[in-house]
Design a protein around this motif. Structure first.
Motif, PDB file in Angstrom:
ATOM      1  N   GLY A  40       0.775  -1.237   0.000  1.00 14.34           N
ATOM      2  CA  GLY A  40       0.000   0.000   0.000  1.00 14.34           C
ATOM      3  C   GLY A  40       0.802   1.282   0.000  1.00 14.34           C
ATOM      4  N   VAL A  41       2.121   1.178  -0.125  1.00 21.52           N
ATOM      5  CA  VAL A  41       2.977   2.365  -0.159  1.00 21.52           C
ATOM      6  C   VAL A  41       3.977   2.201  -1.297  1.00 21.52           C
ATOM      7  CG1 VAL A  41       4.594   3.830   1.113  1.00 21.52           C
ATOM      8  CG2 VAL A  41       2.777   2.627   2.341  1.00 21.52           C
ATOM      9  N   ALA A  42       4.171   3.248  -2.100  1.00 17.11           N
ATOM     10  CA  ALA A  42       5.101   3.135  -3.228  1.00 17.11           C
ATOM     11  C   ALA A  42       5.575   4.506  -3.695  1.00 17.11           C
ATOM     12  CB  ALA A  42       4.437   2.395  -4.395  1.00 17.11           C
ATOM     13  N   HIS A  43       6.771   4.506  -4.301  1.00 18.69           N
ATOM     14  CA  HIS A  43       7.294   5.712  -4.940  1.00 18.69           C
ATOM     15  C   HIS A  43       6.705   5.784  -6.349  1.00 18.69           C
ATOM     16  CE1 HIS A  43      10.117   7.623  -2.241  1.00 18.69           C
ATOM     17  NE2 HIS A  43      10.591   6.457  -1.881  1.00 18.69           N
ATOM     18  N   LEU A  44       5.535   6.423  -6.437  1.00 16.52           N
ATOM     19  CA  LEU A  44       4.837   6.516  -7.712  1.00 16.52           C
ATOM     20  C   LEU A  44       4.748   7.968  -8.185  1.00 16.52           C
ATOM     21  CD1 LEU A  44       2.114   3.830  -6.990  1.00 16.52           C
ATOM     22  CD2 LEU A  44       4.063   3.618  -8.548  1.00 16.52           C
ATOM     23  N   CYS A  45       5.665   8.798  -7.675  1.00 17.09           N
ATOM     24  CA  CYS A  45       5.792  10.175  -8.160  1.00 17.09           C
ATOM     25  C   CYS A  45       7.229  10.459  -8.563  1.00 17.09           C
ATOM     26  CB  CYS A  45       5.321  11.152  -7.092  1.00 17.09           C
ATOM     27  SG  CYS A  45       4.965  12.809  -7.722  1.00 17.09           S
ATOM     28  N   GLY A  46       8.125   9.509  -8.287  1.00 20.93           N
ATOM     29  CA  GLY A  46       9.512   9.670  -8.702  1.00 20.93           C
ATOM     30  C   GLY A  46      10.402  10.389  -7.723  1.00 20.93           C
ATOM     31  N   HIS A  47       9.969  10.535  -6.469  1.00 19.31           N
ATOM     32  CA  HIS A  47      10.808  11.230  -5.499  1.00 19.31           C
ATOM     33  C   HIS A  47      12.085  10.453  -5.194  1.00 19.31           C
ATOM     34  CE1 HIS A  47       7.184  13.721  -3.775  1.00 19.31           C
ATOM     35  NE2 HIS A  47       7.304  13.803  -5.096  1.00 19.31           N
ATOM     36  N   ASP A  48      12.021   9.122  -5.327  1.00 13.79           N
ATOM     37  CA  ASP A  48      13.242   8.323  -5.187  1.00 13.79           C
ATOM     38  C   ASP A  48      14.236   8.678  -6.297  1.00 13.79           C
ATOM     39  OD1 ASP A  48      11.443   7.301  -7.047  1.00 13.79           O
ATOM     40  OD2 ASP A  48      11.738   5.212  -6.487  1.00 13.79           O
ATOM     41  N   GLY A  49      13.722   8.955  -7.486  1.00 20.34           N
ATOM     42  CA  GLY A  49      14.577   9.388  -8.595  1.00 20.34           C
ATOM     43  C   GLY A  49      15.140  10.775  -8.374  1.00 20.34           C
ATOM     44  N   HIS A  50      14.322  11.677  -7.843  1.00 19.12           N
ATOM     45  CA  HIS A  50      14.786  13.040  -7.579  1.00 19.12           C
ATOM     46  C   HIS A  50      15.954  13.033  -6.593  1.00 19.12           C
ATOM     47  CE1 HIS A  50      10.368  14.402  -8.471  1.00 19.12           C
ATOM     48  NE2 HIS A  50      11.009  13.989  -9.545  1.00 19.12           N
ATOM     49  N   THR A  51      15.798  12.255  -5.521  1.00 15.27           N
ATOM     50  CA  THR A  51      16.867  12.174  -4.524  1.00 15.27           C
ATOM     51  C   THR A  51      18.106  11.507  -5.103  1.00 15.27           C
ATOM     52  OG1 THR A  51      15.368  12.209  -2.623  1.00 15.27           O
ATOM     53  CG2 THR A  51      17.489  11.127  -2.307  1.00 15.27           C
ATOM     54  N   THR A  52      17.912  10.480  -5.920  1.00 18.09           N
ATOM     55  CA  THR A  52      19.054   9.801  -6.538  1.00 18.09           C
ATOM     56  C   THR A  52      19.834  10.750  -7.436  1.00 18.09           C
ATOM     57  OG1 THR A  52      17.952   7.645  -6.474  1.00 18.09           O
ATOM     58  CG2 THR A  52      19.738   7.908  -8.070  1.00 18.09           C
ATOM     59  N   MET A  53      19.146  11.584  -8.208  1.00 21.25           N
ATOM     60  CA  MET A  53      19.844  12.531  -9.073  1.00 21.25           C
ATOM     61  C   MET A  53      20.681  13.513  -8.262  1.00 21.25           C
ATOM     62  SD  MET A  53      17.106  13.209 -12.191  1.00 21.25           S
ATOM     63  CE  MET A  53      15.684  13.635 -11.193  1.00 21.25           C
ATOM     64  N   LEU A  54      20.135  13.960  -7.140  1.00 24.03           N
ATOM     65  CA  LEU A  54      20.892  14.892  -6.309  1.00 24.03           C
ATOM     66  C   LEU A  54      22.073  14.190  -5.631  1.00 24.03           C
ATOM     67  CD1 LEU A  54      21.073  17.807  -5.485  1.00 24.03           C
ATOM     68  CD2 LEU A  54      19.472  17.370  -3.619  1.00 24.03           C
ATOM     69  N   LEU A  55      21.901  12.930  -5.265  1.00 27.60           N
ATOM     70  CA  LEU A  55      23.011  12.170  -4.696  1.00 27.60           C
ATOM     71  C   LEU A  55      24.107  11.933  -5.736  1.00 27.60           C
ATOM     72  CD1 LEU A  55      21.101   9.505  -2.550  1.00 27.60           C
ATOM     73  CD2 LEU A  55      22.498  11.397  -1.686  1.00 27.60           C
ATOM     74  N   GLY A  56      23.688  11.674  -6.984  1.00 30.43           N
ATOM     75  CA  GLY A  56      24.675  11.502  -8.048  1.00 30.43           C
ATOM     76  C   GLY A  56      25.489  12.761  -8.260  1.00 30.43           C
ATOM     77  N   ALA A  57      24.807  13.897  -8.224  1.00 31.38           N
ATOM     78  CA  ALA A  57      25.514  15.176  -8.337  1.00 31.38           C
ATOM     79  C   ALA A  57      26.408  15.402  -7.129  1.00 31.38           C
ATOM     80  CB  ALA A  57      24.504  16.313  -8.465  1.00 31.38           C
ATOM     81  N   ALA A  58      25.930  15.009  -5.954  1.00 33.00           N
ATOM     82  CA  ALA A  58      26.702  15.193  -4.729  1.00 33.00           C
ATOM     83  C   ALA A  58      28.041  14.476  -4.816  1.00 33.00           C
ATOM     84  CB  ALA A  58      25.905  14.680  -3.530  1.00 33.00           C
ATOM     85  N   LYS A  59      28.024  13.257  -5.323  1.00 41.53           N
ATOM     86  CA  LYS A  59      29.265  12.485  -5.431  1.00 41.53           C
ATOM     87  C   LYS A  59      30.233  13.138  -6.420  1.00 41.53           C
ATOM     88  CE  LYS A  59      30.831   7.665  -5.725  1.00 41.53           C
ATOM     89  NZ  LYS A  59      31.961   7.794  -6.633  1.00 41.53           N
ATOM     90  N   TYR A  60      29.709  13.551  -7.554  1.00 41.62           N
ATOM     91  CA  TYR A  60      30.550  14.201  -8.570  1.00 41.62           C
ATOM     92  C   TYR A  60      31.155  15.493  -8.025  1.00 41.62           C
ATOM     93  CZ  TYR A  60      31.827  16.196 -13.134  1.00 41.62           C
ATOM     94  OH  TYR A  60      32.505  16.761 -14.192  1.00 41.62           O
ATOM     95  N   LEU A  61      30.348  16.312  -7.393  1.00 35.55           N
ATOM     96  CA  LEU A  61      30.826  17.598  -6.882  1.00 35.55           C
ATOM     97  C   LEU A  61      31.860  17.410  -5.778  1.00 35.55           C
ATOM     98  CD1 LEU A  61      27.396  19.468  -6.747  1.00 35.55           C
ATOM     99  CD2 LEU A  61      29.308  20.011  -8.283  1.00 35.55           C
ATOM    100  N   ALA A  62      31.669  16.405  -4.945  1.00 27.24           N
ATOM    101  CA  ALA A  62      32.626  16.148  -3.873  1.00 27.24           C
ATOM    102  C   ALA A  62      33.977  15.706  -4.429  1.00 27.24           C
ATOM    103  CB  ALA A  62      32.079  15.083  -2.928  1.00 27.24           C
ATOM    104  N   GLU A  63      33.949  14.992  -5.540  1.00 28.18           N
ATOM    105  CA  GLU A  63      35.187  14.477  -6.126  1.00 28.18           C
ATOM    106  C   GLU A  63      35.923  15.529  -6.963  1.00 28.18           C
ATOM    107  OE1 GLU A  63      33.695   9.797  -6.477  1.00 28.18           O
ATOM    108  OE2 GLU A  63      33.662  11.115  -8.239  1.00 28.18           O
ATOM    109  N   THR A  64      35.173  16.423  -7.617  1.00 28.75           N
ATOM    110  CA  THR A  64      35.792  17.386  -8.533  1.00 28.75           C
ATOM    111  C   THR A  64      35.983  18.767  -7.928  1.00 28.75           C
ATOM    112  OG1 THR A  64      33.619  17.970  -9.443  1.00 28.75           O
ATOM    113  CG2 THR A  64      34.839  16.183 -10.539  1.00 28.75           C
TER     114      THR A  64
END
Length: 383
Positions: A95-119
């Motif tokens: 009865g609970v699911a990520h059906l608006c893509g907020h898991d994707g939104h957070t993942t994109m920001l985490l992906g950017a976070a890793k890149y920015l921390a490294e560069t």
């Protein structure tokens, strides 16, 4: 393909996304998700503050000697909907699911976070704002009330949302009013319960509620100018458990969306009037529980043009649509834009079911694009 996209850690992004998708949590109940996010950004070297507005997180990283600062915001709450698909990483919570893509939104920001921390190819401070409770319009106001912008100063704040029906991977920017104000109300109608065979001894709140549902549909049709946009939706009608029992009370949950202050005041007044008159006409009593007052999401024109230009430079003119569409959907990022200048954009999710549909699927192919946009925005804004 953009150079930033090619350097992103796609394997980690896939892992983060699928973990969050399998383990959704409802609005303002996202304790484990918040811990998971905080652990990732802390390991990347960010200065992390948890518990901002209950489960909100702010992760800050400074590079160079610049005094500028920007905020990049992503949400991470899920919806009370049963997911219908055969994905190997399907929601593991009934009865609970990520059906608006907020898991994707957070993942994109985490992906950017890793890149920015490294560069660290920027000069100033980037603040990653991971926000709970967007679906209930609680998280943004909660973080602001908890001193978000006083404790973590920024010059501007930016947000992004995937959007089904928009061309896959393209970015859409619109200055001015972009999304509607929403008012989420709950109405309880109380009658007199009884036996289904003896309606004369009861007062049926289901009949009163049904009449109210139909009456509410006249508000926009007969009161809002055709030149404006508004909608009144009854998304839930909860009453009774058996066919031979007249319920004692009924609950209606409303989503009221408007695009001007004048229409909002008029529509809400008419909703109140119809609830009162319909309940009274059937001999029922009522209670109205009003949610967080709505706000129109307004993009700052200059900031929208600035980030659109950064996106064009990063991805090419053909990948950026300006101006983009507007929606009657709502976002509590609107409250952040009331406090700070900034812009909210859409990232095309392609030809999929609409968000909030039980068969919605976030296209993982856009994860690197969203992450690259955040990186380019940070590097372009904090030169």
């Amino acid at each position: 393909m953009n150079a930033i996209v090619n350097k992103l850690d796609r394997a980690s992004m896939k892992e983060w996304f699928e973990h969050m998708h399998r383990s959704p949590e409802l609005s303002m109940q996202e304790e484990k998700t918040a811990q998971y996010i905080a652990g990732i950004v802390r390991d990347l070297g960010y200065e992390v503050e948890e518990g901002v507005g209950k489960h909100g997180i702010v992760a800050s990283l400074k590079a160079g000697n610049g005094n500028g600062a920007i905020g990049l915001r992503a949400d991470f709450d899920a919806l009370p909907i049963e997911e219908i698909n055969t994905l190997p990483y399907k929601s593991g919570v009934t009865g609970v699911a990520h059906l608006c893509g907020h898991d994707g939104h957070t993942t994109m920001l985490l992906g950017a976070a890793k890149y920015l921390a490294e560069t660290r190819n920027f000069n100033g401070t980037v603040r990653l704002i991971f926000q709970p409770g967007e679906e209930t319009m609680q998280g943004g106001p909660a973080m602001i009330e908890d001193g978000l912008f006083e404790r973590f100063p920024v010059d501007a704040v930016f947000g992004m949302h995937n959007m089904p029906g928009l061309e896959l991977g393209k970015l859409y920017f619109t200055p001015g009013d972009v999304m509607a104000a929403v008012d989420n109300w709950e109405v309880e109608i109380t009658g007199k319960g009884g036996h289904g065979a003896m309606p004369e001894l009861s007062i049926d709140p289901v009949v009163a509620g049904s009449s109210l549902v139909m009456a509410l549909q006249t508000i926009v049709a007969r009161n809002v100018s055709p030149a404006n946009r508004a909608v009144v939706t009854v998304g839930a009608f909860l009453a009774g458990n058996a066919g031979n029992v007249i319920a004692h009370s009924a609950i209606l949950r409303l989503s009221i969306r408007t695009t001007t202050p004048e229409d909002r005041a008029m529509v809400l007044n008419n909703v109140r009037r119809l609830i009162s008159s319909q309940a009274e006409s059937f001999g029922c009593t009522f209670k109205i529980r009003e949610g967080v007052p709505g706000a129109v999401l307004v993009n700052d024109a200059a900031e929208t043009e600035k980030v659109a230009e950064i996106a064009r430079h990063t991805f090419g003119d053909d990948e950026v649509i300006y101006p983009g569409p507007t929606y009657l959907g709502s976002e509590d990022f609107a409250f952040m834009l009331q406090k700070k200048k900034g812009a909210y954009c859409f990232l095309g999710n392609g030809d999929t079911k609409m968000v909030h549909h039980p068969e919605f699927i976030f296209n993982q192919g856009i994860l690197p694009i969203g992450a690259a946009y955040w990186v380019a925005l940070t590097e372009g804004y904090l030169r």
